[in-house]
Scaffold this motif. Sequence first.
Motif, short mmCIF file in Angstrom:
data_model
loop_
_atom_site.label_atom_id
_atom_site.label_comp_id
_atom_site.label_asym_id
_atom_site.label_seq_id
_atom_site.Cartn_x
_atom_site.Cartn_y
_atom_site.Cartn_z
N SER A 12 -0.78 -7.51 -5.13
CA SER A 12 -0.98 -6.11 -4.75
C SER A 12 -1.85 -5.95 -3.51
O SER A 12 -2.94 -6.49 -3.42
N SER A 13 -1.34 -5.18 -2.57
CA SER A 13 -2.13 -4.73 -1.43
C SER A 13 -2.89 -3.50 -1.90
O SER A 13 -2.80 -3.12 -3.06
N ASN A 65 0.73 -9.18 2.92
CA ASN A 65 0.95 -9.64 1.55
C ASN A 65 2.40 -10.01 1.24
O ASN A 65 2.68 -10.55 0.17
N THR A 121 0.83 -1.21 0.00
CA THR A 121 0.00 0.00 0.00
C THR A 121 0.87 1.27 0.00
O THR A 121 0.55 2.24 -0.67
N ALA A 143 -6.30 -2.85 -1.04
CA ALA A 143 -7.76 -2.91 -1.00
C ALA A 143 -8.28 -2.01 0.13
O ALA A 143 -9.16 -1.17 -0.08
N1 GLU Z 1 -4.75 -7.51 1.77
C1 GLU Z 1 -4.56 -6.20 2.34
C2 GLU Z 1 -5.15 -5.12 1.43
O1 GLU Z 1 -5.14 -5.26 0.24
C3 GLU Z 1 -3.12 -5.83 2.51
C4 GLU Z 1 -2.24 -6.66 3.35
C5 GLU Z 1 -0.86 -6.01 3.43
O2 GLU Z 1 -0.80 -4.76 3.46
O3 GLU Z 1 0.16 -6.70 3.44
O4 GLU Z 1 -5.57 -4.11 1.89
#
Ligand code: GLU
Length: 260
Positions: free
Chosen positions: A48-49, A152, A12, A51
């Motif tokens: 990809s993070s 991730n 992110t 979300a």
């Molecule tokens: N799966 C989470 C998202 O996409 C992110 C996990 C992470 O930041 O490592 O928001």
Amino acid sequence: MDMKRIVIKIGTSSLTYSSGQLNYRHIENMTNVICDIKNMGHEIVLVSSGASGVGMGKLELNKKPEQSAKRRALAASGQSGLMAMYENFFGRYHCKVAQVLLTKSVMTDKEKAESITRSFEEMFNYGVLPIVNENDVIASDNKNSGDMFGDNDTLSASVAAFIKADVLVIWSDIDGLYTKNPRSNPDAEFIPIVHGVTEEIYKMAGGAGSKVGTGGMLTKLNAAVIANNAGVDMIIANSSKPELLYDLAEGKPVGTLFKA
Ligand code: GLU
């Protein structure tokens, strides 16, 4: 040139500014280089993070909710926005993308694992770019259920191991691993190569991390252990220099290499 199967993990903090808003310049540069490398003939998977990060912008929240059902709703809202953003950016280079949402348990279930493997193979055959995230919406409320990756970095390592990638590249906001946190220690030395993640290496990682992402250096070292145990090399490189992928494709040293 050898064709390589490369898993790239974007966090992110590489996709957004510290304000939480999308960093379009970064995204533009990263998607451009990824498409170019893919066009050279390499097989690429993007983990990809973002979300939750995109969801926060969409739902106009300035911090992640505490309650887990609310967090899942946030991730659900953001995941579609994240993919819309990728469709747009990758579409500029005529690069077709596919969404893959995984949980830990589906990857350890023999039957489901086989379906996932075959699906990845067909995505490569179709020439689409799989974009993977954890399926945050169905992740259990029970933290001990063992079904959550939660970050991730380890998800990307499991994916790299799963599809027998040649290399996993974890894009970070730092050039790689240092002997100490370089942000607070000017005498920190850069480590170009690591042969085996030892206790000493874990100590060097300390607790470095940013406020938007989930993983710090610690989860990256855990990822290196997973990848290396599966025979996959892992690299930590700076996401603000996506052109380093060209060097990687040419076999030149990039970031910190964790040698399998
Ligand atoms: N799966 C989470 C998202 O996409 C992110 C996990 C992470 O930041 O490592 O928001």
